[in-house]
Design an enzyme around this catalytic site. Structure first.
Site, PDB file in Angstrom:
ATOM      1  NE  ARG A 320      24.718  37.763  44.123  1.00  0.00           N
ATOM      2  CZ  ARG A 320      23.780  38.684  44.317  1.00  0.00           C
ATOM      3  NH1 ARG A 320      23.031  39.082  43.293  1.00  0.00           N
ATOM      4  NH2 ARG A 320      23.589  39.197  45.519  1.00  0.00           N
ATOM      5  N   GLY A 321      29.201  36.115  39.592  1.00  0.00           N
ATOM      6  CA  GLY A 321      29.837  35.038  38.847  1.00  0.00           C
ATOM      7  C   GLY A 321      30.258  33.952  39.794  1.00  0.00           C
ATOM      8  N   GLY A 322      30.867  32.916  39.257  1.00  0.00           N
ATOM      9  CA  GLY A 322      31.271  31.792  40.082  1.00  0.00           C
ATOM     10  C   GLY A 322      32.361  32.151  41.061  1.00  0.00           C
ATOM     11  CD  GLU A 325      29.275  38.140  45.614  1.00  0.00           C
ATOM     12  OE1 GLU A 325      30.324  38.579  46.139  1.00  0.00           O
ATOM     13  OE2 GLU A 325      28.816  37.008  45.852  1.00  0.00           O
ATOM     14  CG  ASP A 452      34.871  32.999  29.053  1.00  0.00           C
ATOM     15  OD1 ASP A 452      34.123  32.421  28.248  1.00  0.00           O
ATOM     16  OD2 ASP A 452      34.509  33.352  30.189  1.00  0.00           O
TER      17      ASP A 452
END
Length: 604
Positions: A320-322, A325, A452
């Site tokens: 999951r991330g901001g 999913e 990132d």
């Protein structure tokens, strides 16, 4: 007038004070070198230069050639923090090369030619990043050349007539400012001298002189080597000169015409081939349909299930991330072939404000443009994007599924004791990341900055090879909780280069900083947010690492699970590379190519 100048100079010195550490150290250096100076101030010693800052004098240069100096090299020279030049050629200095010289971090010239120094050159010398000239020729130095790790400003290197042995480091080719290399007279050195890129550069090795063209111009003579000079030929007549000029001109014009014609034909064929291929893959279908970038998906219909409203309701969530999913699925019509599907939401749970709506629309527009570029990037250490499915409410990015998860997961499992990650695997992962990063930064056009880079964005394939993911899209896909939030900000705490907070811009050197932190994680087994660092004085993995590596026991930085396997020296080398990558000044950090070459020298 001359008397007035001397008087003013003496008056200036009398009201100035030598920096306390410099004063003590300089007097000790002068004494250890056997110089007999009767000067009231050590800065008045012949051959010593000091510069002032306000009322404080700092030692900047020591030039004492042919002074019959004897004894050992004084370790106290390492206390002269502002020293720019140390030149002691043609003396009788003996003993070991002091590692304390590495503390003279501003040193630009180190000339110890024609002395009697023996033993190896300590690896600590590699921290002299500002060094422009290094001359250790005509001594009795031995050992390997592993200290030649990263010298971004080095222009002249001479290690001739010593007893060095082993392989010539490939890292020499990454010294981008290097003008001359002389390794002659070291009978036990082997390997190729890297070709230098700039014109008029020449590499010298015993019995082999290489010019820029790469031709061997050496003749043996009396057991030595000389460069062969071409024989003189009679001058041609003016008539012959005119004919030759016409022939050369016609040949050049014909060559240029042929090249241009070939380029036009080649470009036309390339465009035709790529358009045909993209049409076959479905790239030019309408914007709502899938874009296919890999032959793994043989039919556009294989992804039609992602266009349904309940497309992913039955799929397993693996992350999951901001932005949404990540799901695992089996590719239809290809049993056993697993894919990872990253969902990128176009909406948020609540009603977005005007500014948030603008940001979302801008992000998705930029993402669609970049997907077309990212989808065609291929490198063994980059996770390929194999398809993109755009819908009104979201987008799906389809990747190959990596069974071994991310590097973050692997390190975490190791810390929990549920698995092992040996040094050979960790080193190979580091080399793979460096290779992938070099491709993004240098070889791909346009160049791509990841923005990132972190262990969670390094996936591991079945052979535990590193695959960088989210490249080219990182700035559009901020990860909640761990990322800086705000307008057009990206990056993860602990991995962000310090200059970003002031410039709000990412560069390739920002990625290098992040990579340096990843190297630290690989060797220490600790993440930047580990509670361990909260209990240290530095409260930062980077500051802590730099302090430990300059201490008397750098091995305490190594993951205890890796100790005792006989590779501690290699691990310390990797940590030293991590320190190079995380220096505060971006221009002093190595490039991704430099880093790859440095790591390539470390062989298990």
């Amino acid at each position: 007038m001359a008397g007035s100048s001397v008087l003013l100079l003496l008056l200036f010195i009398s009201i100035s004070t030598v920096h306390s550490s410099d004063s003590t150290a300089l007097r000790r250096v002068i004494s250890d070198l056997g110089l007999h100076s009767h000067a009231e101030h050590p800065c008045q010693t012949s051959g010593v230069t000091c510069q002032s800052r306000g009322s404080i004098l700092f030692t900047t240069r020591i030039r004492l050639p042919s002074r019959r100096l004897s004894g050992s090299m004084p370790a106290s020279v390492g206390l002269l923090s502002e020293l720019r030049e140390l030149s002691l050629p043609n003396n009788r200095l003996s003993g070991a090369f002091p590692s304390e010289i590495a503390n003279c971090v501003k040193l630009e010239t180190l000339n110890l030619r024609n002395n009697r120094l023996s033993g190896g050159v300590p690896i600590e010398v590699s921290s002299l990043l500002r060094l422009r000239s290094l001359d250790l020729s005509s001594n009795r130095l031995s050992g390997d050349l592993n200290f030649l790790v990263h010298f971004p400003n080095l222009e002249n290197l001479s290690l001739a007539d010593n007893f060095f042995s082993g392989r010539i480091p490939l890292t020499l080719s990454s010294f981008r400012n290097l003008v001359s290399i002389d390794l002659s007279g070291n009978q036990n050195l082997h390997g190729d001298v890297p070709r230098l890129e700039n014109s008029l550069r020449r590499s010298l090795l015993q019995n082999r002189y290489l010019t820029e063209s790469g031709h061997n111009l050496t003749k043996s003579h009396g057991g030595g080597s000389i460069v062969a000079a071409p024989a003189l030929s009679p001058l041609p007549s003016p008539h012959h000169q005119d004919k030759n000029k016409n022939k050369v001109r016609n040949w050049i014009l014909g060559f240029i015409a042929g090249v241009l014609a070939g380029m036009v034909c080649g470009l036309s064929m390339t465009i035709f081939f790529r358009v045909s291929l993209n049409c076959i893959r479905g790239r030019y279908k309408n914007s709502g349909g899938p874009s296919i970038f890999s032959p793994i998906i043989k039919n556009v219909g294989d992804l039609s299930f992602l266009e349904k409203d309940d497309a992913i309701s039955s799929l397993e969530i693996i992350g999951r991330g901001g932005c949404g999913e990540v799901y695992r699925a089996e590719l239809p019509n290809n049993p056993g072939k697993l894919i990872a599907i990253k969902k990128i939401n176009k909406t948020i749970d609540r009603e977005p404000c005007e500014e948030e709506s603008k940001q979302l629309n801008k992000a998705m527009k930029q993402m669609r443009a970049e997907i077309q570029t990212v989808g065609h990037i291929r490198h063994r250490n980059l996770l390929p994007l194999i398809a993109h499915v755009a819908r009104a409410d979201c987008s799906f990015l389809v990747y190959e599924f990596m069974n071994n998860g991310s590097l973050h997961d692997a390190i975490k499992r190791v810390s929990e004791g549920s698995t092992e990650l040996g040094w050979n695997v960790r080193l190979n992962i580091a080399k793979g990341i460096a290779a992938g990063l070099e491709y993004l930064h240098i070889h791909h056009k346009p160049h791509i900055i990841h923005r990132d880079l972190k262990p969670a964005n390094i996936l591991l394939d079945d052979n535990m090879e590193a695959r960088i993911t989210d490249f080219g899209l990182a700035k559009e896909l901020p990860d909640a909780n761990t990322h800086i939030t705000g307008s057009s900000l990206a990056g993860t705490f602990g991995y962000i280069a310090p200059e970003y907070h002031g410039t709000m811009k990412f560069t390739t050197k920002s990625d290098i900083y992040s990579f340096g932190v990843i190297l630290a994680v690989l060797v220490t087994g600790k993440f930047p947010n580990d509670e361990f660092f909260e209990e240290t004085d530095e409260m930062s993995v980077v500051k802590w690492l730099h302090n430990v590596m300059s201490s008397g026991d750098p091995t305490r930085a190594i993951d205890p699970r890796l100790l005792g396997n006989g590779h501690e020296e290699q691990m310390l080398l990797v940590l030293r590379i991590a320190c190079f990558c995380t220096v505060t000044e971006p221009k002093d950090r190595p490039s991704s190519k430099d880093v790859r070459l440095m790591l390539a020298q470390i062989q298990i």
